[in-house]
Write a protein that holds these residues in place. Sequence first.
Motif, mmCIF file in Angstrom:
data_model
loop_
_atom_site.group_PDB
_atom_site.id
_atom_site.type_symbol
_atom_site.label_atom_id
_atom_site.label_comp_id
_atom_site.label_asym_id
_atom_site.label_seq_id
_atom_site.Cartn_x
_atom_site.Cartn_y
_atom_site.Cartn_z
ATOM 1 N N ILE A 54 0.833 -1.204 0.000
ATOM 2 C CA ILE A 54 0.000 0.000 0.000
ATOM 3 C C ILE A 54 0.866 1.252 0.000
ATOM 4 C CG2 ILE A 54 -1.620 1.334 1.410
ATOM 5 C CD1 ILE A 54 -2.812 -1.384 2.289
ATOM 6 N N LEU A 55 1.887 1.275 0.821
ATOM 7 C CA LEU A 55 2.764 2.448 0.893
ATOM 8 C C LEU A 55 3.514 2.673 -0.416
ATOM 9 C CD1 LEU A 55 4.193 2.021 4.515
ATOM 10 C CD2 LEU A 55 2.418 3.599 3.753
ATOM 11 N N ILE A 56 3.963 1.603 -1.039
ATOM 12 C CA ILE A 56 4.657 1.728 -2.327
ATOM 13 C C ILE A 56 3.699 2.231 -3.407
ATOM 14 C CG2 ILE A 56 5.826 0.418 -4.139
ATOM 15 C CD1 ILE A 56 7.027 -1.325 -1.914
ATOM 16 N N SER A 57 2.435 1.797 -3.329
ATOM 17 C CA SER A 57 1.440 2.294 -4.272
ATOM 18 C C SER A 57 1.164 3.776 -4.044
ATOM 19 C CB SER A 57 0.145 1.491 -4.131
ATOM 20 O OG SER A 57 -0.820 1.912 -5.072
ATOM 21 N N LEU A 58 1.170 4.214 -2.785
ATOM 22 C CA LEU A 58 0.996 5.636 -2.493
ATOM 23 C C LEU A 58 2.151 6.464 -3.057
ATOM 24 C CD1 LEU A 58 -0.334 5.461 1.178
ATOM 25 C CD2 LEU A 58 -1.553 6.447 -0.763
ATOM 26 N N GLY B 20 3.717 5.705 -5.801
ATOM 27 C CA GLY B 20 3.486 5.743 -7.239
ATOM 28 C C GLY B 20 4.520 4.966 -8.021
ATOM 29 N N LEU B 21 4.937 3.819 -7.477
ATOM 30 C CA LEU B 21 5.936 2.987 -8.150
ATOM 31 C C LEU B 21 5.249 1.821 -8.849
ATOM 32 C CD1 LEU B 21 8.771 2.827 -5.453
ATOM 33 C CD2 LEU B 21 8.593 4.348 -7.438
ATOM 34 N N PRO B 22 5.764 1.414 -10.014
ATOM 35 C CA PRO B 22 5.190 0.257 -10.710
ATOM 36 C C PRO B 22 5.545 -1.026 -9.981
ATOM 37 C CG PRO B 22 7.152 1.070 -11.855
ATOM 38 C CD PRO B 22 6.874 2.031 -10.748
ATOM 39 N N PRO B 23 4.768 -2.088 -10.157
ATOM 40 C CA PRO B 23 3.632 -2.208 -11.075
ATOM 41 C C PRO B 23 2.287 -2.076 -10.360
ATOM 42 C CG PRO B 23 4.332 -4.389 -10.411
ATOM 43 C CD PRO B 23 5.142 -3.422 -9.603
ATOM 44 N N LEU B 24 2.151 -1.156 -9.430
ATOM 45 C CA LEU B 24 0.943 -1.034 -8.631
ATOM 46 C C LEU B 24 0.022 0.056 -9.193
ATOM 47 C CD1 LEU B 24 2.632 -1.376 -5.127
ATOM 48 C CD2 LEU B 24 1.456 -3.141 -6.448
ATOM 49 N N VAL C 243 -0.092 3.805 -11.994
ATOM 50 C CA VAL C 243 -0.945 4.061 -13.155
ATOM 51 C C VAL C 243 -1.734 5.352 -12.957
ATOM 52 C CG1 VAL C 243 -2.803 3.148 -14.583
ATOM 53 C CG2 VAL C 243 -1.114 1.595 -13.599
ATOM 54 N N GLY C 244 -2.251 5.559 -11.745
ATOM 55 C CA GLY C 244 -3.010 6.768 -11.473
ATOM 56 C C GLY C 244 -2.180 8.024 -11.650
ATOM 57 N N LYS C 245 -0.987 8.033 -11.074
ATOM 58 C CA LYS C 245 -0.127 9.209 -11.218
ATOM 59 C C LYS C 245 0.349 9.386 -12.653
ATOM 60 C CE LYS C 245 1.644 9.835 -6.536
ATOM 61 N NZ LYS C 245 2.841 9.944 -5.685
ATOM 62 N N LEU C 246 0.610 8.295 -13.350
ATOM 63 C CA LEU C 246 1.065 8.388 -14.740
ATOM 64 C C LEU C 246 0.002 9.050 -15.603
ATOM 65 C CD1 LEU C 246 3.333 7.636 -16.740
ATOM 66 C CD2 LEU C 246 2.115 5.485 -17.152
ATOM 67 N N PHE D 9 -3.946 -5.812 -8.901
ATOM 68 C CA PHE D 9 -4.736 -6.119 -10.096
ATOM 69 C C PHE D 9 -4.856 -4.898 -11.001
ATOM 70 C CE2 PHE D 9 -8.791 -6.282 -12.325
ATOM 71 C CZ PHE D 9 -8.699 -7.516 -12.966
ATOM 72 N N LEU D 10 -5.212 -3.732 -10.412
ATOM 73 C CA LEU D 10 -5.385 -2.522 -11.208
ATOM 74 C C LEU D 10 -4.064 -1.956 -11.708
ATOM 75 C CD1 LEU D 10 -8.133 -0.707 -9.108
ATOM 76 C CD2 LEU D 10 -8.421 -1.817 -11.328
ATOM 77 N N GLY D 11 -2.946 -2.368 -11.108
ATOM 78 C CA GLY D 11 -1.653 -1.952 -11.624
ATOM 79 C C GLY D 11 -1.269 -2.672 -12.891
ATOM 80 N N ILE D 12 -1.913 -3.821 -13.154
ATOM 81 C CA ILE D 12 -1.612 -4.617 -14.352
ATOM 82 C C ILE D 12 -2.739 -4.511 -15.370
ATOM 83 C CG2 ILE D 12 -1.051 -6.925 -15.193
ATOM 84 C CD1 ILE D 12 0.017 -7.556 -12.380
ATOM 85 N N TRP D 13 -3.988 -4.659 -14.899
ATOM 86 C CA TRP D 13 -5.164 -4.573 -15.768
ATOM 87 C C TRP D 13 -6.013 -3.377 -15.334
ATOM 88 C CZ3 TRP D 13 -3.861 -9.361 -13.416
ATOM 89 C CH2 TRP D 13 -3.282 -10.285 -14.272
#
Length: 573
Positions: free
Chosen positions: A469-473, A475-479, A483-486, A553-557
């Motif tokens: 969760i923290l890594i997704s916050l 903004g690092l791939p593949p989470l 994708v949101g920040k990109l 899941f949302l980081g890939i699809w």
Amino acid sequence: MTLYDLTHSLVSDTLASTAGFQGELVLCVTIVLILLLRIPGFTSRIDSFYVMLAGSAVALYLAGPWQAAVERPSELFTGLLVYDSFTVYFRTLLFFFAVVFTIFTRISGVPDRDSAPDVYCLVLGATLGMCLMASANHMLIVFLGVEMASVPSYALAGLIKGRRKSSEAALKYAVYGAGAAGIMLYGISLLAGVLGSVHMPTMAVRLAELLQPANFELGRDTHMVLALGGIMIMVGVAFKLAAVPFHFWCPDVFEGASAEVNAFLSVASKAAALALLARVAIGLGYVPEQAPPEQTMAVLSVADGQTAAADSTRGSSAERAKPAEGTVRTAADAAPPLSRADQNKALAPARSFIAQLLAFVAIITCTFGNLAAYGQTNIKRLLAYSTIAQAGYMMMPVPAAMLLADTDPQAAGAAIGSMAFYAGVYLFMNLGAFAIVAFLRNTLHSEEIADYAGLIRRSPIVAVCFSTILISLIGLPPLAGFVGKLQIFYYLVQSGLWLVLVIAGLNTVISLIYYLRVVKIMTIDPEPEHRIAEPISFVPGTYVVLVTLPLVFLGIWWNGLAELATNAASQLF
């Protein structure tokens, strides 16, 4: 039009509007049912948790996009609300969060059974106000929705009775909220006084008439009042977003309130505030191609000593902006009606002003949130500053959309869609983070980051999920956070906001340090010898895993949610 005809028209419109208001009506019924459980003898027999869960699930079912596609926007309740795909998206997000949040409170044990009816009523009442914020088409609904969402939140912040920090948090939240509400209401009155309406599509048309070159000689005083009114309205929205400089309440409230309440404030309140920000910015700065049809409005005018009622008509926003017979006409009223293209051309200065204001607030908010998070030792305060920084990121697509609206309305809608996508991802990130904080509080009896040392040895699944969760916050791939920040960064490039893009990228790098510090403490630091806490049990651990999996899941699809968010925002332009 006689009084009977007017009453009949209003009643018919109200009954017709309920078809697009079913989810909110279910929430109202659920609130009444939960309050009835307070009758002596009912509380011991019926658990309010099941009523809350059932009501939220039914509201989600009735309001979701799977019911019917929204072909074009339509106004509800004589133009107070607008029903479009954007409304459907954010209402679905709020109702879905209500369902998973209810399950979360059951697992964490807060609130207990005695106080659950009160807490659930407050949550549902705030959610109802947030739904109004997401579908507001009228400035009075903007104010009403913000207040309906805020007042129950003040009480929720003081949920932990007998704890000084909790009471202090509720008091600070209420004081700041009252001040922000007063400023916003005064800003609404300024715009209403100049534009002669509080119906946002009508306000946009009249603003276009005031800003066209033929009427520019009206003077700078009018334009200053318009700018001041817009800034004051932004104060109320910024308060709900915890955007700088109206963020002061956020860290103290998050530290004093329970983690469960923090999850509600950081996810639901943030999503509704983002939807409202988009509504107000676009509603005052752009006339859409498919303007909602006008609803029945009663207008009384005095002409030659006789009182006449203005008949309801159905037409474009330009027709709604025409003054009634017998009223005093301004220079803007005397001008010939503008075409939609001319209206949007005239609104270009308003869009530029909104874009510059929001871009400045976004970069200041993002930078301050990330820098202030460095010295935090309490996990709830760290996540509070994290929500401030995330609000800055999520505000950035709005100024991008306002600039793109001039040349490419479809790209402008896609920019707002990137904000909607990130709001959907943010639901799982912050709900998961605060769920873990609540479960660890129950086992470690601490909310200090230092006490998470060596957590991976005792609860490896929870430590891995929290790290994800923290890594997704960050903004690092593949989470999904990447994708949101990109997507947000892409539309910053499209709109030419290069300075905002550079600052956002630098802030993403800065946030690495304090997010990864928590990961390092959980995974690398040795476990304290005095720790006697038991590992997190199966049910809380399963909930954490289920909330974290969508981020992977949302980081890939991600295409499904991204298309849904883009389609939801397409009807705004």
